[in-house]
Design an enzyme around this catalytic site. Structure first.
Site, short mmCIF file in Angstrom:
data_model
loop_
_atom_site.label_atom_id
_atom_site.label_comp_id
_atom_site.label_asym_id
_atom_site.label_seq_id
_atom_site.Cartn_x
_atom_site.Cartn_y
_atom_site.Cartn_z
N GLU A 186 5.59 -4.32 7.45
CA GLU A 186 4.14 -4.21 7.48
C GLU A 186 3.78 -3.90 8.93
O GLU A 186 3.96 -4.74 9.81
CB GLU A 186 3.48 -5.52 7.05
CG GLU A 186 1.98 -5.36 6.97
CD GLU A 186 1.21 -6.67 7.04
OE1 GLU A 186 1.73 -7.67 7.55
OE2 GLU A 186 0.05 -6.66 6.59
N HIS A 215 -3.42 -5.51 -1.30
CA HIS A 215 -4.13 -6.79 -1.44
C HIS A 215 -4.95 -7.15 -0.20
O HIS A 215 -5.67 -8.15 -0.22
CB HIS A 215 -3.12 -7.90 -1.72
CG HIS A 215 -2.19 -8.11 -0.55
ND1 HIS A 215 -1.27 -7.15 -0.16
CD2 HIS A 215 -2.07 -9.12 0.34
CE1 HIS A 215 -0.63 -7.58 0.91
NE2 HIS A 215 -1.09 -8.78 1.23
N ASP A 216 -4.81 -6.39 0.89
CA ASP A 216 -5.57 -6.67 2.11
C ASP A 216 -6.75 -5.72 2.29
O ASP A 216 -7.41 -5.76 3.34
CB ASP A 216 -4.65 -6.55 3.34
CG ASP A 216 -3.66 -7.70 3.43
OD1 ASP A 216 -3.96 -8.79 2.91
OD2 ASP A 216 -2.57 -7.50 3.99
C1 NOJ Z 1 -0.29 -9.75 6.06
C2 NOJ Z 1 -0.51 -10.00 4.60
O1 NOJ Z 1 -0.52 -8.78 3.93
C3 NOJ Z 1 -1.81 -10.75 4.49
O2 NOJ Z 1 -2.24 -10.86 3.16
C4 NOJ Z 1 -1.63 -12.11 5.13
O3 NOJ Z 1 -2.85 -12.79 5.12
C5 NOJ Z 1 -1.15 -11.97 6.58
N1 NOJ Z 1 -0.10 -11.00 6.72
C6 NOJ Z 1 -0.61 -13.27 7.08
O4 NOJ Z 1 0.62 -13.53 6.49
#
Ligand code: NOJ
Length: 584
Positions: A288, A355-356
């Site tokens: 990520e 999801h973010d």
């Molecule tokens: C990235 C994740 O995609 C997110 O959903 C999460 O809140 C943060 N990292 C912290 O782990």
């Protein structure tokens, strides 16, 4: 060890056929060698499942593994070849599972280890690989490591975390992504502060400690041995930080990645992880984040680096974080630049939602009832015809939309609540803030999957943990299943087209008429195959004149009945998306 990897074969050969050891070794190394070069993670189509929102079978209102098992045939019917599932481990759920208190245990909400194995085996037997979310920039503050570390400076786990002893005075300010009060928190028992890049309940793990790193590799091995095929490394850019803790200049947090992560040691850690886990288990890892420059990204994913196999960067989704419409010119520029940069070396993920972020169609398409279907189809055509591994977020194969949540009381997400508090503290215009939050918050994309038009969209027989989007009566799997023109069936056709045509995976990408204000057109070319992709990003008819018109062959996919061609000019209907093969 992965079930479908012949490592057990190596062992059996070594034990049972001592006399032919040499021969068996060479067979084994040949097989491992060919698998290592395997590119399934490039050629695949990934589908992301947010497990608490996918399908509930025990009526507690949270999705579970048995729900996924129930829907395995659905997953297979999509044609997708990989599933990435968000965390389902033991956790106090402060950040919906991104705060893990036991990396080897499953939160009972999702089921048991047996259920997990059945789900995994069910995927495998359908040709679907499984990607596990690995959250090791931080643990939960309820993890036994942290519980011990916070209680004594002599704890064997003390160095698993980052500490600032209070006798040195206050630590230099660090921004936290979720905590308006900053990235250090005080612990009375040991009179010291610990660091947390995210919430207070998510203390950062100390990757400088080789023992901690070994623990992480052991966790990854544990899951690889169960048959997991890949790992998504959460927030991994921040695993390596400047632990001399210099003062950072004012406003630095706007360039968060540069200041808070991506120190050179990150590459050492990744190379070690590659040797310990990725290579021997023949799995892959996607990060990520990809740093803040193209060089950073290449250093993470280029094959000769032996670090990660792929990554996703945020420039795509950063284009649309507020309700102000993104510019198509910028959209084209970003995708074209990244493609060019990775055309020779390295491999990236292609995505527009997860999801973010809020929903695909609200951010990049048009969610109005008139254009929702065609604009989602257009975006899915785009995602599945670009170079890079396409990531589809559950529900985007239906055109699921944002949910209207105008008041802060409805929000449960730690990110939304943290941002709200920060806005209040900064005296921001709350009405304006709520408008942006309503559009962009992560809550939008976490609503339950819409399976049918029965109560709670067929997601649960109980009380759903999160409100179902009221539009589930129109937007749901059952309603789209038998309609050949639905978003769902278009998605399936598009996945099939990609899987059957290597040109859509590996082909060279050339943008056409980049300055066109409404249409995004490009070709993909591989050996003697060439395809033209035409996408109208607006709600109006739009024309494009192309010399290629004379060499157009078959229309391979189209979200309207026909393509209108007059002399050299093609007219695309609102959000029309077509792929046409071209005679070479
Ligand atoms: C990235 C994740 O995609 C997110 O959903 C999460 O809140 C943060 N990292 C912290 O782990």
């Amino acid at each position: 060890m992965k079930k479908n990897i012949p490592f057990f074969l190596i062992i059996i050969l070594l034990i049972n056929c001592k006399e032919s050891t040499k021969q068996s070794e060479s067979i084994a190394s040949e097989v491992v060698e060919s698998e290592r070069n395997s590119t399934w993670w490039k050629e695949g189509v990934l589908y992301q499942i947010y497990p608490q929102s996918f399908k509930d079978t025990d009526g507690d209102g949270f999705g579970d593994f048995r729900g996924v098992i129930e829907k395995l045939d659905y997953l297979e019917s999509l044609g997708i070849t990989m599933v990435w599932m968000n965390p389902f481990f033991e956790s106090p759920l402060v950040d919906n599972g991104y705060d893990i208190s036991d990396y080897r245990a499953i939160h009972p909400r999702y089921g048991t280890m047996e259920d997990f194995q059945e789900m995994l085996d069910g995927m495998k037997s359908r040709g679907i690989k499984f990607v596990l979310d690995v959250v090791v920039n931080h643990s939960s503050d309820e993890h036994e490591w942290f519980q011990s570390a916070r209680s004594s400076r002599d704890s064997e786990y003390r160095d698993y975390y980052h500490w600032w002893p209070a006798e040195k005075g206050k630590p230099p300010h660090r921004h936290s992504l979720f905590d308006p009060e900053g990235g250090w928190d005080y612990v009375e028992e040991t009179d010291s502060y610990y660091l947390h890049t995210f919430a207070e309940a998510q203390p950062d793990l100390n990757w400088e400690n080789p023992k901690l790193r070994q623990e992480v590799y052991d966790i990854m091995k544990f899951w690889a041995e169960k048959g997991v095929d890949g790992f998504r490394m959460d927030a991994f850019q921040f695993a390596s930080k400047d632990t001399t803790y210099p003062e950072f200049p004012e406003g630095h947090e706007k360039d968060f990645v540069k200041w808070y992560g991506m120190r050179p040691q990150l590459h050492e850690y990744l190379k070690e992880m590659y040797k310990e886990v990725i290579e021997p288990y023949n799995v892959f890892a996607v990060a990520e984040g990809a740093g803040s420059t193209f060089k950073d990204a290449h250093d993470l994913v280029d094959a000769d680096r032996n670090e990660l196999q792929t990554a996703y960067h945020f420039e795509y989704v950063d284009m649309s974080r507020t309700p102000e419409r993104y510019e198509l010119s910028e959209f084209k520029e970003v995708f074209t630049l990244w493609d060019k940069e990775f055309s020779e070396n390295g491999w990236l993920a292609i995505f527009l939602s997860n999801h973010d972020n809020s929903r695909l169609v609200d951010r990049f398409g048009n969610p109005s009832p008139e254009f929702r279907t065609v604009s989602t189809q257009m975006l899915n055509t785009f995602l599945l015809s670009m170079r890079g591994t396409p990531y589809t977020y559950y529900g985007d194969e239906l055109g699921m939309t944002n949910i209207d949540m105008p008041t802060i009381e409805e929000y449960v997400d730690i990110d939304a609540i943290g941002k709200y508090k920060t806005a209040l503290a900064a005296n921001e215009d709350v009405e304006e803030f709520m408008k942006v939050l309503n559009y962009s918050s992560r809550e939008n994309s976490r609503t339950p999957m819409q399976w049918n038009d029965t109560d709670n969209a067929g997601f649960t027989s109980g009380m759903p943990w999160k409100k179902v989007n009221p539009n589930y009566k129109e937007i749901n799997v059952a309603a789209q299943e038998n309609n050949p023109n639905s978003v769902l069936n278009h998605f399936r056709k598009m996945v099939k087209l990609r899987k059957e045509n290597e040109v859509l995976v590996y082909g060279d990408y050339q943008i056409i008429q980049q300055e066109h204000p409404e249409i995004y057109a490009y070709t993909r070319t591989l050996d003697n195959q060439k395809m033209l992709v035409l996408l109208n990003f607006t709600d109006q008819d739009s024309n494009i004149s192309l010399p290629e018109v004379n060499s157009l062959n078959n229309t391979l996919i189209n979200n309207y009945e026909a393509l209108t061609i007059n002399n050299n000019t093609i007219t695309l209907k609102p959000y029309q998306a077509a792929i046409v093969s071209i005679k070479k």
